[in-house]
Enzyme design. Structure first.
Site, PDB file in Angstrom:
ATOM      1  N   TYR A  98       0.799  -1.228   0.000  1.00 67.92           N
ATOM      2  CA  TYR A  98       0.000   0.000   0.000  1.00 67.92           C
ATOM      3  C   TYR A  98       0.834   1.282   0.000  1.00 67.92           C
ATOM      4  CZ  TYR A  98      -3.739  -3.285   1.016  1.00 67.92           C
ATOM      5  OH  TYR A  98      -4.629  -4.323   0.935  1.00 67.92           O
ATOM      6  N   HIS A 137      -8.645   2.139  -5.426  1.00 69.28           N
ATOM      7  CA  HIS A 137      -7.821   1.199  -4.651  1.00 69.28           C
ATOM      8  C   HIS A 137      -6.371   1.589  -4.851  1.00 69.28           C
ATOM      9  CE1 HIS A 137     -11.206  -1.428  -3.912  1.00 69.28           C
ATOM     10  NE2 HIS A 137     -11.537  -1.259  -5.187  1.00 69.28           N
TER      11      HIS A 137
HETATM   12  C1  DQA Z   1      -7.603  -1.773  -1.030  1.00 64.84           C
HETATM   13  C2  DQA Z   1      -7.627  -3.184  -1.639  1.00 64.84           C
HETATM   14  C3  DQA Z   1      -8.513  -4.107  -0.839  1.00 64.84           C
HETATM   15  O1  DQA Z   1      -8.503  -5.410  -1.408  1.00 64.84           O
HETATM   16  C4  DQA Z   1      -8.017  -4.210   0.588  1.00 64.84           C
HETATM   17  O2  DQA Z   1      -8.880  -5.034   1.352  1.00 64.84           O
HETATM   18  C5  DQA Z   1      -7.840  -2.871   1.214  1.00 64.84           C
HETATM   19  C6  DQA Z   1      -7.231  -1.813   0.432  1.00 64.84           C
HETATM   20  C7  DQA Z   1      -6.598  -0.860  -1.750  1.00 64.84           C
HETATM   21  O3  DQA Z   1      -6.668   0.346  -1.537  1.00 64.84           O
HETATM   22  O4  DQA Z   1      -5.732  -1.348  -2.490  1.00 64.84           O
HETATM   23  O5  DQA Z   1      -8.107  -2.688   2.401  1.00 64.84           O
HETATM   24  O6  DQA Z   1      -8.888  -1.209  -1.172  1.00 64.84           O
END
Ligand code: DQA
Length: 156
Positions: free
Chosen positions: A28, A105
């Site tokens: 992330y 995302h």
């Molecule tokens: C997310 C991707 C999702 O699969 C994950 O559960 C998240 C973060 C992203 O920002 O990449 O909590 O939404």
């Protein structure tokens, strides 16, 4: 409808996104949610958008925020986190309101586990931005500004 009313975007963040910066930085990134909010605020000012930036780990809070947005904002940018892949109720809330939705995302969910390949939110989103990291949020705001340009009509 008022020509003087600023356009406003609700930027909603779902579960675990409060941990950005600490949480799986290899997936992330190292940018915190507070830094993303600051960047969004800067870009929004350039776009003459006001933003209401929120995060919650609770599905019901997110659903209430979506309902309450009607009449106050012109569109919703949402990173639903893990609820993307599980929550029909969140999807239904977004479908119920007359507002454009941009799904964001940070990671590219399509390069990850199979269970992340389906998002219930995507079917009710105008656009989906996945894998652009923190930049995805400001891309979403730019797209929303374009969609709502001169578009006070989406203020129901
Ligand atoms: C997310 C991707 C999702 O699969 C994950 O559960 C998240 C973060 C992203 O920002 O990449 O909590 O939404």
């Amino acid at each position: 409808m008022s020509a003087t009313r600023a356009h406003t975007a609700l930027v909603l963040n779902g579960p675990n996104l409060n941990l950005l910066g600490l949480r799986e930085p290899d997936v992330y990134g190292s940018t915190t949610l507070a830094e993303i909010e600051a960047e969004c605020t800067m870009v929004a000012a350039r776009l003459s958008l006001e933003i209401d930036f929120r995060q919650s780990n609770h599905e019901g809070f997110l659903i209430d925020a979506i309902h309450e947005a009607v009449g106050h904002v012109n569109g919703i940018v949402i990173n639903p986190g893990g609820l993307s892949h599980t929550s029909i109720a969140l999807r239904d809330a977004l479908a119920a309101v007359p507002l454009p939705v941009i799904e964001v995302h940070l990671s590219n969910v399509h390069q990850r586990e199979d269970f992340r390949h389906t998002s219930y939110v995507s079917a009710v989103a105008s656009a989906v931005i996945t894998g652009a990291g923190a930049h995805g949020y400001t891309l979403a705001l730019e797209h929303l500004a374009m969609l709502t340009d001169g578009g006070d009509e989406v203020l129901a």
